[in-house]
Scaffold this active site. Structure first.
Site, PDB file in Angstrom:
ATOM      1  CG  HIS A 196      -0.890   6.670  -1.980  1.00  0.00           C
ATOM      2  ND1 HIS A 196      -2.072   6.545  -2.669  1.00  0.00           N
ATOM      3  CD2 HIS A 196      -1.126   6.174  -0.740  1.00  0.00           C
ATOM      4  CE1 HIS A 196      -2.992   6.008  -1.885  1.00  0.00           C
ATOM      5  NE2 HIS A 196      -2.445   5.761  -0.702  1.00  0.00           N
TER       6      HIS A 196
ATOM      7  CG  ASN B 251      -9.169   9.424   5.829  1.00  0.00           C
ATOM      8  OD1 ASN B 251      -9.688   9.031   6.870  1.00  0.00           O
ATOM      9  ND2 ASN B 251      -9.864   9.589   4.728  1.00  0.00           N
TER      10      ASN B 251
ATOM     11  CG  ASP C 126      -2.080   4.961   3.420  1.00  0.00           C
ATOM     12  OD1 ASP C 126      -1.999   5.180   2.191  1.00  0.00           O
ATOM     13  OD2 ASP C 126      -3.007   5.408   4.130  1.00  0.00           O
TER      14      ASP C 126
ATOM     15  CG  HIS D  25      -1.970   1.024   1.224  1.00  0.00           C
ATOM     16  ND1 HIS D  25      -3.079   0.933   2.021  1.00  0.00           N
ATOM     17  CD2 HIS D  25      -2.103   2.180   0.549  1.00  0.00           C
ATOM     18  CE1 HIS D  25      -3.859   1.992   1.841  1.00  0.00           C
ATOM     19  NE2 HIS D  25      -3.269   2.776   0.934  1.00  0.00           N
TER      20      HIS D  25
ATOM     21  CG  ASP E   2      -5.945   4.122  -1.218  1.00  0.00           C
ATOM     22  OD1 ASP E   2      -5.752   5.315  -0.966  1.00  0.00           O
ATOM     23  OD2 ASP E   2      -5.617   3.203  -0.451  1.00  0.00           O
TER      24      ASP E   2
END
Length: 408
Positions: free
Chosen positions: A73, A261, A288, A71, A162
């Site tokens: 980005h 979040n 994340d 996970h 996502d």
């Protein structure tokens, strides 16, 4: 050919690891005298003779499979000022992550095969193995499903909207059914975490499909997943290092730098997440990793974007708060960051075995270091761990047998 000598594995055994042609060619008991030796089929050691080889002395270091982060980005395409595939993968290598899955909430969204394929050149030059996660709905709008089959053919390893949860339960049910038919995993991003996790678990149970719950942070969600597993639901879950190490008090101390979040929660939630990791309710640890610019994160709470980076601190935080705090054995922590996420996603990664890709890390589990985001490989510096002392430091990262430089 490379020989990692005099290392210790996560179970405390001394071991030498031979790397050849990008693969783990063999593992054998370390002779412990500092010499380079080769393992043979019968498990004995022989001299290297004239075989050209580089040796890495891993005395005092733990050898483990490279971490698998399911996970992250990387912000490419569309938001390269925050991060891109090359800088994100460099940050991954610095943190001991050799395989990572990048999410679809880019611009344009990763919602069709052409966009996935357009990134292949960048992915092929990345420092680590990078796998795309495709969008569940077109444009992440939660209205029309993407072409799951085409996305799978293009190489996505999972599907997720996502950042924007799928509000329509009928659409989510159809998505789970189609994903089941194609043997794809849907990763659920739960905005109203416990409520939406319970809904998606119910839908997964209804259609007998696989479901993965992202970034679990609340005790209620841990209980939902635990009960679902007891009923035989095919649900897995991940949490992030910040959810078992930091409480919401950090927001009053650090402002937007500690906003993400789902948000940081209370001490009881940390306790529940740790218990969930210990008893197998939570299957994996992911970061994340969510880069933002300094200007964005300098805005007041409520106006600044949510998200923190985590690739370069994940191992240190996990060892500090799970292993050195006495909650878990070293092997258990590493399994949560290697074999477990690889198994969930069906990746050829996360195992230190002969014949496997030579994605390997060497780390000192006892080395103390102070987090300095100015030294990070990432473009972004938005970490709530800045200035904090962690215990456990990556020293070498090998990807497909090649040593990746880690120093700034």
């Amino acid at each position: 050919m490379t020989l990692i000598k005099n290392a210790t594995d996560v179970f405390g055994e001394r071991v030498d690891v031979l790397i050849e042609d990008g693969l783990i060619a063999g593992l054998f008991p370390s002779r412990g005298d500092g010499s380079c030796v080769l393992g043979t089929a019968d498990g004995k050691s022989g001299d290297t003779g004239a075989v050209p080889m580089s040796c890495v002395d891993a005395t005092g270091l733990i050898v483990a499979p490279g971490l698998v982060d399911m996970h992250v980005h990387f912000r490419e395409p569309g938001f390269e000022y925050k991060e891109d595939i090359l800088t994100g993968s460099a940050a991954a290598a610095a943190g001991g992550v050799t395989s990572c899955c990048y999410m679809a909430n880019t611009s344009p969204v990763l919602d069709n095969a052409d966009i996935i394929k357009s990134l292949s050149g960048r992915v092929n030059t990345a420092a680590v193995n990078c796998f795309p996660v495709g969008a569940v709905t077109l444009g992440l709008e939660g209205k029309v499903l993407t072409d799951f089959a085409a996305l799978k053919a293009a190489g996505v390893v999972a599907l997720s909207d996502d950042g924007i949860p799928i509000r329509d339960p009928e659409l989510m049910e159809r998505a789970l059914q189609l994903a089941k038919e194609l043997d794809l995993l849907i990763i659920s991003h739960c905005e109203d975490e416990a409520e939406m996790a319970e809904r998606d678990v119910y839908l997964a149970e209804k259609v007998n499909a696989r479901l993965h719950i992202a970034h679990v942070s609340l005790s209620e969600t841990v209980d939902i997943v635990r009960r679902a597993k007891a009923r035989g639901v095919m649900v897995t879950a991940e949490t992030c290092p910040h959810y078992f190490s930091l409480t919401s008090d950090e927001v009053s101390k650090q402002g937007a730098m500690a906003c993400m979040n789902p948000p940081l929660a209370a001490s009881r939630d940390i306790d529940a997440v740790i218990k969930g990791l210990c008893d197998g309710t939570i299957d994996a640890i992911a970061t994340d990793h969510a880069p933002h610019s300094a200007e964005e994160k300098s805005l007041p709470v409520g106006r600044a974007p949510n998200g923190i980076i985590g690739l370069e601190t994940s191992l240190g935080v996990s060892l500090t708060y799970l292993y050195h705090s006495g909650f878990m054995e070293l092997s258990e922590v590493i399994a949560l960051m290697t074999t477990a996420p690889a198994r969930i996603l069906g990746l050829e990664a996360g195992r230190l075995e002969a014949g496997r890709p030579a994605d390997i890390i060497l780390f000192d589990p006892n080395e103390q270091w102070t987090v300095d985001a100015g030294l990070f490989k990432s473009k972004a510096h938005n970490t709530p761990f800045g200035g904090k002392t962690l215990k456990g430091k990556v020293r070498h990262t090998f990807v497909r047998g090649e040593s990746i430089p880690l120093q700034p």
